[in-house]
Scaffold this motif. Sequence first.
Motif, short mmCIF file in Angstrom:
data_model
loop_
_atom_site.label_atom_id
_atom_site.label_comp_id
_atom_site.label_asym_id
_atom_site.label_seq_id
_atom_site.Cartn_x
_atom_site.Cartn_y
_atom_site.Cartn_z
N LEU A 134 94.68 -13.36 7.03
CA LEU A 134 95.95 -13.44 7.77
C LEU A 134 97.14 -13.64 6.83
CD1 LEU A 134 97.16 -13.44 10.61
CD2 LEU A 134 96.86 -15.92 10.66
N THR A 135 97.02 -14.57 5.88
CA THR A 135 98.13 -14.81 4.96
C THR A 135 98.39 -13.58 4.09
OG1 THR A 135 96.56 -15.88 3.44
CG2 THR A 135 97.86 -17.31 4.87
N THR A 136 97.32 -12.90 3.68
CA THR A 136 97.48 -11.69 2.86
C THR A 136 98.11 -10.56 3.66
OG1 THR A 136 95.50 -12.34 1.60
CG2 THR A 136 96.26 -10.07 1.36
N ALA A 137 97.67 -10.39 4.89
CA ALA A 137 98.22 -9.33 5.74
C ALA A 137 99.71 -9.56 6.00
CB ALA A 137 97.44 -9.26 7.05
N GLN A 150 110.11 -13.44 1.45
CA GLN A 150 109.05 -13.82 2.39
C GLN A 150 107.68 -13.35 1.88
OE1 GLN A 150 111.93 -12.43 3.12
NE2 GLN A 150 112.74 -13.08 5.12
N HIS A 151 107.67 -12.18 1.24
CA HIS A 151 106.42 -11.66 0.67
C HIS A 151 105.88 -12.62 -0.38
CE1 HIS A 151 103.60 -9.09 -1.48
NE2 HIS A 151 104.31 -9.29 -2.59
N ARG A 157 100.76 -18.58 -0.33
CA ARG A 157 99.80 -19.14 0.64
C ARG A 157 98.45 -18.44 0.54
NH1 ARG A 157 104.81 -18.82 3.86
NH2 ARG A 157 105.64 -20.94 4.02
N SER A 158 98.48 -17.12 0.39
CA SER A 158 97.24 -16.36 0.28
C SER A 158 96.43 -16.80 -0.92
CB SER A 158 97.57 -14.86 0.16
OG SER A 158 96.40 -14.11 -0.15
N PHE A 159 97.09 -16.97 -2.07
CA PHE A 159 96.35 -17.35 -3.27
C PHE A 159 95.86 -18.79 -3.18
CE2 PHE A 159 95.84 -18.36 -7.83
CZ PHE A 159 94.93 -17.35 -8.15
N ALA A 160 96.61 -19.64 -2.48
CA ALA A 160 96.16 -21.01 -2.28
C ALA A 160 94.85 -21.05 -1.49
CB ALA A 160 97.24 -21.83 -1.57
N VAL A 161 94.72 -20.15 -0.52
CA VAL A 161 93.48 -20.06 0.24
C VAL A 161 92.38 -19.47 -0.63
CG1 VAL A 161 92.36 -19.06 2.27
CG2 VAL A 161 94.73 -19.84 2.42
N ALA A 162 92.73 -18.53 -1.51
CA ALA A 162 91.74 -17.89 -2.37
C ALA A 162 91.03 -18.89 -3.27
CB ALA A 162 92.41 -16.80 -3.22
N SER A 197 94.70 -26.29 1.89
CA SER A 197 95.11 -25.11 1.12
C SER A 197 96.54 -24.69 1.44
CB SER A 197 94.14 -23.95 1.36
OG SER A 197 94.09 -23.60 2.74
N LEU A 198 96.87 -24.56 2.72
CA LEU A 198 98.22 -24.13 3.10
C LEU A 198 99.25 -25.23 2.83
CD1 LEU A 198 97.58 -22.12 6.39
CD2 LEU A 198 97.88 -21.26 4.06
N LEU A 199 98.84 -26.48 2.99
CA LEU A 199 99.74 -27.58 2.67
C LEU A 199 100.09 -27.56 1.19
CD1 LEU A 199 101.26 -30.19 3.36
CD2 LEU A 199 99.11 -31.43 2.98
N PHE A 200 99.09 -27.34 0.35
CA PHE A 200 99.33 -27.26 -1.09
C PHE A 200 100.29 -26.12 -1.42
CE2 PHE A 200 98.08 -25.30 -5.17
CZ PHE A 200 98.43 -26.33 -6.02
N ALA A 201 100.10 -24.97 -0.77
CA ALA A 201 100.99 -23.83 -1.02
C ALA A 201 102.42 -24.17 -0.65
CB ALA A 201 100.51 -22.62 -0.23
N ASP A 202 102.61 -24.84 0.47
CA ASP A 202 103.97 -25.16 0.90
C ASP A 202 104.60 -26.25 0.02
OD1 ASP A 202 105.27 -24.03 3.62
OD2 ASP A 202 103.11 -23.74 3.60
N ILE A 203 103.79 -27.13 -0.53
CA ILE A 203 104.32 -28.11 -1.48
C ILE A 203 104.86 -27.39 -2.71
CG2 ILE A 203 103.66 -29.93 -3.11
CD1 ILE A 203 101.77 -31.00 -0.95
#
Length: 233
Positions: A134-137, A150-151, A157-162, A197-203
Motif C-alpha cells: 500500500l505505501t509503495t503503491a 508526497q512521493h 514509509r515504504s522503506f520503513a516497512v521494508a 514501522s510507520l511511526l518510525f518513518a513519520d519521525i
Amino acid sequence: MSTSPLVASRLAWPHAKYLLFGFIGLMVAYVLYHNERFLIDARNPEWPHIQPFKWWLLPHGLMGACALLLGPMQFSDRLRQRFTKFHRVVGRFYVAGVFVAAPLGFYIQYFEERIGGARSFSAAAATDAILWILTTAIAFGFILKGKVQQHRQWMTRSFAVAIVFLEVRVVLGVTGLEKVAGGAFDETVVWACVAFSLLFADIVLQWQELRRPRPIPAKAQTVTGYREPGVVT
C-alpha cells in the motif's frame, strides 16, 4: 542577512541520512551472517525446514533483496538530480521487488502455518505485506501525478516497512530473545516492529521538518521615494 542556519540545516540532514543508512547497512551485514549463513552451507539444519517451500522462497528472497538494496539509492538527491533516468529505472525495480516479495512472504508464512506454524505469524505477515504494498503503491501513484514531495514521503514509509525484515532478526539476535524456549518473544517482536514501522518513518519525516529554518515573515517593503502626506522636504 546571514544564511548560516540554512546552510547548517542543509548539511545536518545529509549527515544524519548517511548515519541512518550506515546503520541499516550494519543490520544487513548482521542478518546475512547471523540468519542467512545457511545459504552457503548445504549441511545446515535450516535446509530441511525450508525444503517444502524453497521454490517460493527463491523469488521472494531475490526480489526482497533487490528492494532492500535499491531502496536507499532512491533517497540520494545527487543521484536523482544527475541521473534522473537511472533513478526512475531503479524506482521501477524497487516497485517490482515489493509487488513480488510482499505477497510471497505472506504465502510462505501461510505455508509454514499449514505445517505447524502459528496463525498469528500469518496475520503479522499479511499485515506487513499489505502495508508494504500500500505505501509503495501510494508513492508510485504520487510520482505518476508529478507530486514529488508526497512521493518522497510515502517512499520513506515504504522503506520503513521494508526493513521490518531486518529489524525483527536484529532485535531477536542481539538481545538473545531468539534463544528463549518456544520462541516466546518472537511474536511480540514481530508485531512491535510492524506496528512501529510507520511511526518510525513519520519521525524521520518530521525530524526533517524540525531541521528546516523558520520561514521569514513577510514584511512591509519601503517604497523608494515615498513621503508621508503633508510633509514638505
